[in-house]
Write an enzyme that holds these catalytic residues in place. Structure first.
Site, PDB file in Angstrom:
ATOM      1  N   ARG A 120     -16.002 -10.148 -16.728  1.00  0.00           N
ATOM      2  CA  ARG A 120     -15.885 -10.466 -14.532  1.00  0.00           C
ATOM      3  C   ARG A 120     -14.961 -11.297 -14.166  1.00  0.00           C
ATOM      4  NH1 ARG A 120     -21.860 -11.083 -15.631  1.00  0.00           N
ATOM      5  NH2 ARG A 120     -22.289  -9.171 -15.218  1.00  0.00           N
ATOM      6  N   LYS A 142      -2.448  -5.659  -7.105  1.00  0.00           N
ATOM      7  CA  LYS A 142      -3.079  -4.887  -7.249  1.00  0.00           C
ATOM      8  C   LYS A 142      -2.554  -4.326  -8.842  1.00  0.00           C
ATOM      9  CE  LYS A 142      -1.974  -1.379  -3.100  1.00  0.00           C
ATOM     10  NZ  LYS A 142      -1.367  -0.655  -3.015  1.00  0.00           N
ATOM     11  N   GLU A 184      13.862   0.249  -5.063  1.00  0.00           N
ATOM     12  CA  GLU A 184      12.900  -0.558  -4.388  1.00  0.00           C
ATOM     13  C   GLU A 184      12.836  -1.669  -3.758  1.00  0.00           C
ATOM     14  OE1 GLU A 184       9.333  -0.242  -4.197  1.00  0.00           O
ATOM     15  OE2 GLU A 184       9.123   1.836  -5.504  1.00  0.00           O
ATOM     16  N   LYS A 226       7.976  -8.969   0.146  1.00  0.00           N
ATOM     17  CA  LYS A 226       6.330  -8.138   0.024  1.00  0.00           C
ATOM     18  C   LYS A 226       5.009  -9.957   0.371  1.00  0.00           C
ATOM     19  CE  LYS A 226       3.143  -5.602  -3.232  1.00  0.00           C
ATOM     20  NZ  LYS A 226       3.739  -4.491  -4.863  1.00  0.00           N
ATOM     21  N   GLU A 236      -4.511  -4.179   2.071  1.00  0.00           N
ATOM     22  CA  GLU A 236      -3.910  -2.686   2.530  1.00  0.00           C
ATOM     23  C   GLU A 236      -5.227  -2.538   3.987  1.00  0.00           C
ATOM     24  OE1 GLU A 236      -3.394  -0.217  -0.041  1.00  0.00           O
ATOM     25  OE2 GLU A 236      -1.260  -0.407   0.555  1.00  0.00           O
ATOM     26  N   ARG A 240       1.028  -3.176   5.298  1.00  0.00           N
ATOM     27  CA  ARG A 240       1.103  -3.206   4.146  1.00  0.00           C
ATOM     28  C   ARG A 240       2.190  -2.053   3.762  1.00  0.00           C
ATOM     29  NH1 ARG A 240      -2.101  -6.415  -0.850  1.00  0.00           N
ATOM     30  NH2 ARG A 240      -0.339  -5.164  -2.816  1.00  0.00           N
ATOM     31  N   ASN A 244       5.169   1.514   1.821  1.00  0.00           N
ATOM     32  CA  ASN A 244       5.143   2.677   1.417  1.00  0.00           C
ATOM     33  C   ASN A 244       6.441   3.906   1.478  1.00  0.00           C
ATOM     34  OD1 ASN A 244       3.098   3.137  -0.704  1.00  0.00           O
ATOM     35  ND2 ASN A 244       1.250   3.134   0.959  1.00  0.00           N
ATOM     36  N   HIS A 247       7.597   6.634   0.342  1.00  0.00           N
ATOM     37  CA  HIS A 247       6.489   6.640  -1.257  1.00  0.00           C
ATOM     38  C   HIS A 247       5.985   8.742  -1.249  1.00  0.00           C
ATOM     39  CE1 HIS A 247       7.570   3.262  -2.843  1.00  0.00           C
ATOM     40  NE2 HIS A 247       7.135   3.343  -3.121  1.00  0.00           N
ATOM     41  N   HIS A 251       6.111  10.907  -4.002  1.00  0.00           N
ATOM     42  CA  HIS A 251       4.851  11.105  -4.366  1.00  0.00           C
ATOM     43  C   HIS A 251       4.853  13.000  -4.349  1.00  0.00           C
ATOM     44  CE1 HIS A 251       2.668   7.265  -3.992  1.00  0.00           C
ATOM     45  NE2 HIS A 251       3.394   7.139  -4.770  1.00  0.00           N
ATOM     46  N   HIS A 264       9.683   7.059 -10.878  1.00  0.00           N
ATOM     47  CA  HIS A 264       9.376   6.948  -9.329  1.00  0.00           C
ATOM     48  C   HIS A 264      10.516   6.455  -8.449  1.00  0.00           C
ATOM     49  CE1 HIS A 264       6.198   4.714  -6.566  1.00  0.00           C
ATOM     50  NE2 HIS A 264       7.344   4.190  -6.983  1.00  0.00           N
TER      51      HIS A 264
END
Lengths: 365, 365
Positions: A120, A142, A184, A226, A236, A240, A244, A247, A251, A264
């Site tokens: 945990r 993340k 990026e 960031k 998010e 935030r 993207n 993106h 994607h 990417h």
């Protein structure tokens, strides 16, 4: 050496950036003599860095076990994460152990989620080795793995205790991956900081030559930008989403072309031009601003148009599966100027299609 | 109806306790019309409750998908949890979905960890159906799965949005499992609340007869006591360890006898007597107090001695693998009186052995 603190209350942590950090035991704070570590890396990076990092840690009195994962996005899975748990349990690692991720985004995301979940939650330290992971996954917490039915669908928000960026890692990074990271980097300039975009226009050659001072400052600035966004919106909800930019289009390219065929950052680069063209058509961006973006991306060695094998109509089904879609409505991050962006819903699909069409190189007839 | 709030700041949530709650749509707050739900249960409980709960939710305008897991502790695994993720993704559940756990500890622990991890965290509601899960896993936020090399080694601290306890579930609970839950109930009296222990002595027959008012108050009091401990020590630094009275001895019995042969509460019952005998030998507890504990456990239908097939020396290796062990030293939860306990390190092994020996019925020669 550049050093910043990501401010998240009692989960705040430092990011340290310099060439040669992996050669100095003091870099690895908060590890100390007597601590146990499980060092997780992949089969590509292990021959380059594993023994070096292990030796430095062992010299500092730290007991090091390691686990080498297969390389590649397809191995960012629950099954491979379970190999890390097995190694931890076989080594009788307790709650006071530390997981150290030595690698790019895949190793960092998987190891971070393993650290969040083992007993945990145990301590987690990141040693990102690619420019993309240095400017992107170092900040934000993340972590996660993929499911066969979706990328990054299983994970946790979990902050590292420390991020240690040794710029020497970039010396072994393939040029295409360096460029992918620069996509990026350029994104931060477009969405948040026009001065930084200017700086990139003036210093891109130094970055491509891996100039230490320029690269350290560049990574620092990206992490700062960031960190500001994440501190305001850790889980998010709103701002935030600006991160993207490009993106949603990108994607679609990655998914349609098969993951791994377009990197990417390459897909995001083309996607940022598509977002800029969409913003132009909505009257909130100028073709001169788009030209600056295209010029900088091209200098970085990045694509500025979509794959010729993919028609504009083929983008939409992928884009409508985006996490930002609300009640079936497409929501896009669009630039407002060089240095500012917004999330905009309700953009007519024909405007989006026309913008994509403008960005397809030599479309198949 | 009994209702309490577990106070954890912005993660506070209500526990509602009454007979017939599953028959009333309003019980299922904060679910509302238009919400989506993934109901997770097991193959034993599905025929009893799944259609009933699904119908009530659907009548309230909630879209219900479900996943039925195999029954048993051996299925509390990453692999089975992955089946829940597959069901969520196949059903295109987004971040706004709610996972509802309908079952005992295994279903609750696994579903809670799935909720903590799906898209990095979605809403979680617990419908505990066993007395043990009602008094134990409703409070504390411990979720997780087992690894072949260790129980509960992978998981997260994750709080539910609501816990809904329908006492009618206890009508279908096997007597042995009811008794197993009562072991944990009696534990709360010993470690935290002498008045509650007195109340149990006076009301045990009503509880065994599933008297609604007595059972509702009993569960409420256990949840309150655990909530106080957890609020003071959410991530298990100190006081929370008291909740493990009898568990270090009990885990040894469970592990030695093979999980499932002794129910958890049965092993804890015998373990609490061993802890009491140890405390007696240390001069901090009286044989009269131990006799009260034994008497109450026996009335509940619980064992008060260890299995005859397990010798005292066979306990120690298991006990030394306990999570409370620090630097190789055994640390035990020991009663100080009926209503107070402490964590004590450095107890001589021969005292522990003698106490265990005193609690073995008809040992094999």
């Amino acid at each position: 050496m550049e050093k910043i603190t990501v401010s998240l209350g009692d989960r705040s942590y430092p990011i340290t950036i310099a060439a040669g950090l992996f050669d100095v035991p003091a870099s690895f704070w908060p590890l100390k003599s007597g601590d146990r570590v499980m060092l997780v890396t992949n089969e590509t990076l292990a021959p380059l860095y594993l023994d070096k990092v292990r030796l430095i840690l062992e010299q500092a009195g730290i007991r090091v076990d390691s686990r080498i994962l297969p390389d590649g996005e397809q191995h960012k899975s629950l099954e491979v994460m379970n190999q890390v748990f097995t190694a931890l349990l076989e080594g009788a690692h307790g709650r006071d152990t530390t997981l150290v991720a030595l690698g790019g985004g895949v190793v960092g995301d998987l190891t971070g989620f393993a650290a969040a979940s083992y007993q945990r939650g145990v301590r987690f330290i990141q040693l990102p080795t690619t420019l993309l992971s240095q400017v992107d996954s170092s900040v934000g917490g993340k972590t996660g793995v993929n499911h066969p039915l979706g990328k990054n669908m299983i994970g946790a928000f979990y902050q590292p205790a420390s991020v240690i960026i040794d710029l020497n890692c970039l010396n072994s990074l393939p040029a295409r991956e360096l460029a992918s990271g620069l996509a990026e980097v350029i994104k931060y300039g477009i969405i948040l900081d026009g001065d930084f975009f200017d700086w990139l226009e003036n210093n891109l050659d130094a970055l491509l030559a891996l100039d230490g001072a320029a690269m350290a400052w560049c990574i620092r600035r990206c992490c700062e930008l960031k960190a500001e966004v994440v501190a305001a919106d850790e889980r998010e909800g709103g701002q935030r989403a600006l991160l993207n930019l490009g993106h949603t289009f990108g994607h679609a390219i990655e998914a349609h072309m098969g993951y791994g065929n377009w990197l990417h950052g390459e897909a995001v680069a083309a996607g940022m031009v598509m977002a800029a063209r969409t913003a132009e058509r909505l009257g909130q961006f100028t073709s001169g601003q788009t030209a600056r973006i295209i010029n900088l991306l091209e200098r970085a060695g990045l694509p500025t148009s979509g794959p010729s094998a993919m028609r504009a109509e083929e983008y939409l089904p992928h884009m409508l599966r985006d996490k930002k879609v609300l009640a079936g409505e497409l929501r896009l991050v669009l630039p407002l100027s060089i240095g500012a962006a917004e999330v905009r819903g309700g953009v007519a699909h024909d405007i989006v299609l026309a913008a994509i069409e403008e960005c397809i190189a030599n479309p198949i007839a």
